[in-house]
Design a protein around this motif. Structure first.
Motif, PDB file in Angstrom:
ATOM      1  N   ASN A  44       0.779  -1.194  -0.010  1.00 49.43           N
ATOM      2  CA  ASN A  44       0.048  -0.004  -0.059  1.00 49.43           C
ATOM      3  C   ASN A  44       0.870   1.143   0.068  1.00 49.43           C
ATOM      4  OD1 ASN A  44      -1.727   1.936   0.919  1.00 49.43           O
ATOM      5  ND2 ASN A  44      -3.008   0.787   1.934  1.00 49.43           N
ATOM      6  N   PRO A  45       0.704   2.178  -1.033  1.00 54.20           N
ATOM      7  CA  PRO A  45       1.575   3.311  -0.969  1.00 54.20           C
ATOM      8  C   PRO A  45       1.267   4.344  -0.093  1.00 54.20           C
ATOM      9  CG  PRO A  45       0.033   3.275  -2.607  1.00 54.20           C
ATOM     10  CD  PRO A  45      -0.249   1.947  -1.964  1.00 54.20           C
ATOM     11  N   GLN A  68      -4.357  14.783  -6.554  1.00 54.78           N
ATOM     12  CA  GLN A  68      -3.720  15.160  -7.876  1.00 54.78           C
ATOM     13  C   GLN A  68      -3.600  13.924  -9.056  1.00 54.78           C
ATOM     14  OE1 GLN A  68       0.652  15.929  -7.100  1.00 54.78           O
ATOM     15  NE2 GLN A  68       0.295  16.525  -5.010  1.00 54.78           N
ATOM     16  N   LEU A  69      -4.548  13.033  -8.722  1.00 56.07           N
ATOM     17  CA  LEU A  69      -5.100  11.887  -9.470  1.00 56.07           C
ATOM     18  C   LEU A  69      -6.332  12.478 -10.367  1.00 56.07           C
ATOM     19  CD1 LEU A  69      -4.347   8.848  -7.120  1.00 56.07           C
ATOM     20  CD2 LEU A  69      -2.829   9.757  -9.059  1.00 56.07           C
ATOM     21  N   GLY A 118     -10.780  -5.564 -15.318  1.00 59.12           N
ATOM     22  CA  GLY A 118      -9.853  -4.991 -15.869  1.00 59.12           C
ATOM     23  C   GLY A 118      -9.603  -3.710 -15.904  1.00 59.12           C
ATOM     24  N   THR A 119     -10.614  -2.625 -15.836  1.00 51.07           N
ATOM     25  CA  THR A 119     -10.680  -1.376 -15.731  1.00 51.07           C
ATOM     26  C   THR A 119     -10.208  -0.999 -14.026  1.00 51.07           C
ATOM     27  OG1 THR A 119     -12.501  -1.108 -17.255  1.00 51.07           O
ATOM     28  CG2 THR A 119     -11.926   0.677 -15.653  1.00 51.07           C
ATOM     29  N   VAL A 120     -10.834  -1.646 -13.266  1.00 47.68           N
ATOM     30  CA  VAL A 120     -10.406  -1.444 -11.834  1.00 47.68           C
ATOM     31  C   VAL A 120      -8.674  -1.540 -11.574  1.00 47.68           C
ATOM     32  CG1 VAL A 120     -10.503  -2.273  -9.511  1.00 47.68           C
ATOM     33  CG2 VAL A 120     -12.525  -1.738 -10.892  1.00 47.68           C
ATOM     34  N   LYS A 121      -8.107  -2.832 -12.078  1.00 44.56           N
ATOM     35  CA  LYS A 121      -6.890  -3.250 -12.396  1.00 44.56           C
ATOM     36  C   LYS A 121      -5.906  -2.075 -12.942  1.00 44.56           C
ATOM     37  CE  LYS A 121      -7.216  -7.910 -11.589  1.00 44.56           C
ATOM     38  NZ  LYS A 121      -7.165  -9.140 -12.190  1.00 44.56           N
ATOM     39  N   TRP A 122      -6.396  -1.588 -14.093  1.00 40.99           N
ATOM     40  CA  TRP A 122      -5.833  -0.536 -14.516  1.00 40.99           C
ATOM     41  C   TRP A 122      -5.574   0.765 -13.985  1.00 40.99           C
ATOM     42  CZ3 TRP A 122      -6.730   4.495 -16.400  1.00 40.99           C
ATOM     43  CH2 TRP A 122      -5.664   4.811 -17.126  1.00 40.99           C
ATOM     44  N   HIS A 123      -6.643   1.199 -13.081  1.00 36.69           N
ATOM     45  CA  HIS A 123      -6.846   2.272 -12.355  1.00 36.69           C
ATOM     46  C   HIS A 123      -5.682   2.196 -11.301  1.00 36.69           C
ATOM     47  CE1 HIS A 123      -9.569   5.260 -14.520  1.00 36.69           C
ATOM     48  NE2 HIS A 123     -10.529   4.289 -14.646  1.00 36.69           N
ATOM     49  N   LEU A 124      -5.733   0.959 -10.849  1.00 34.61           N
ATOM     50  CA  LEU A 124      -4.683   0.847  -9.505  1.00 34.61           C
ATOM     51  C   LEU A 124      -3.722   0.895 -10.042  1.00 34.61           C
ATOM     52  CD1 LEU A 124      -6.790  -1.906  -7.693  1.00 34.61           C
ATOM     53  CD2 LEU A 124      -6.670   0.371  -7.032  1.00 34.61           C
ATOM     54  N   ASN A 136       1.413   4.039 -10.472  1.00 38.64           N
ATOM     55  CA  ASN A 136       2.522   4.732 -11.400  1.00 38.64           C
ATOM     56  C   ASN A 136       2.463   6.328 -11.145  1.00 38.64           C
ATOM     57  OD1 ASN A 136       3.206   2.213 -12.471  1.00 38.64           O
ATOM     58  ND2 ASN A 136       1.752   2.575 -14.206  1.00 38.64           N
ATOM     59  N   ARG A 137       1.527   7.020 -11.102  1.00 42.97           N
ATOM     60  CA  ARG A 137       1.606   8.252 -10.964  1.00 42.97           C
ATOM     61  C   ARG A 137       2.146   8.740  -9.597  1.00 42.97           C
ATOM     62  NH1 ARG A 137      -2.677  11.649 -14.251  1.00 42.97           N
ATOM     63  NH2 ARG A 137      -2.955  10.339 -16.165  1.00 42.97           N
ATOM     64  N   LEU A 138       1.550   8.060  -8.367  1.00 43.37           N
ATOM     65  CA  LEU A 138       2.014   8.258  -7.244  1.00 43.37           C
ATOM     66  C   LEU A 138       3.355   8.171  -7.101  1.00 43.37           C
ATOM     67  CD1 LEU A 138      -1.029   6.929  -5.118  1.00 43.37           C
ATOM     68  CD2 LEU A 138      -0.405   9.267  -5.423  1.00 43.37           C
ATOM     69  N   LYS A 139       4.039   7.245  -7.866  1.00 37.36           N
ATOM     70  CA  LYS A 139       5.452   7.063  -7.747  1.00 37.36           C
ATOM     71  C   LYS A 139       6.020   8.404  -8.133  1.00 37.36           C
ATOM     72  CE  LYS A 139       9.054   3.917  -9.058  1.00 37.36           C
ATOM     73  NZ  LYS A 139       9.438   2.976  -9.873  1.00 37.36           N
ATOM     74  N   ILE A 140       5.487   8.735  -9.145  1.00 34.47           N
ATOM     75  CA  ILE A 140       6.480  10.270  -9.872  1.00 34.47           C
ATOM     76  C   ILE A 140       6.067  11.269  -9.114  1.00 34.47           C
ATOM     77  CG2 ILE A 140       5.981  11.727 -11.551  1.00 34.47           C
ATOM     78  CD1 ILE A 140       5.267   9.180 -13.426  1.00 34.47           C
TER      79      ILE A 140
END
Length: 177
Positions: free
Chosen positions: A109-110, A125-126, A156-162, A167-171
């Motif tokens: 969990n980030p 920011q998302l 698949g849509t839920v997994k993509w958003h997660l 990825n965005r939070l990492k940046i």
């Protein structure tokens, strides 16, 4: 300030002053919760009001032996927000259906090392759809299957958003260091 037991007793007697005290006491945290689902302040307040009406109507169902009042109320308001989200006919965004070939890995969990205020700053920011799903999964503990059922979208849509949120939070996290 009156203690919570006294306020709840007044709410059970349908006293408007007690209901107002309860509403005002928890409004800030409920606003932050519903802001994760809606960008428009009107929708946020509508979700809070719908949820609190359910709280007042079903207060007799709350059992202190099963848990804290706050958790029961929070869940009730969150479910009301999800219902409003599902029922809205004219949404300001579209979920993009994702194919199963897109990659998702549910690592740690980030948000585990962050304070609530920091989490809210990062989530804001998302994009709204990604923020909703990220909040439901990481903060509220919904499973991917529960999210798909609650929002009526494909797994698949839920997994993509997660994956996208990670990825965005990492940046975002790297920029803030």
């Amino acid at each position: 300030m009156e203690n919570l037991k006294e306020i709840l007793a007044g709410c059970k007697r349908k006293e408007r002053q007690s209901q107002e005290k309860l509403y005002r006491q928890f409004y800030p945290v409920l606003f932050a919760l519903c802001k994760n689902f809606f960008e428009d302040k009107h929708d946020v307040v509508t979700a809070i009001n719908n949820g609190m009406m359910k709280v007042f109507k079903n207060l007799h169902q709350y059992d202190a032996a099963k848990g804290e009042f706050f958790n029961w109320m929070y869940t009730t308001v969150r479910n009301a927000a999800l219902t409003l989200l599902r029922d809205k006919k004219t949404q300001t965004f579209e979920y993009e259906e994702i194919t199963e070939s897109m990659y998702f890995e549910a690592n740690e969990n980030p948000f585990t090392e962050l304070e609530y205020h920091d989490i809210e700053v990062y989530l804001n920011q998302l994009p709204i759809a990604t923020r909703r799903i990220c909040g439901l999964f990481y903060l509220d503990g919904f499973s991917v299957k529960e999210i798909t059922e609650s929002l009526a979208i494909k797994e698949g849509t839920v997994k993509w958003h997660l994956s996208e949120s990670r990825n965005r939070l990492k940046i975002i996290f790297e920029k803030s260091l």
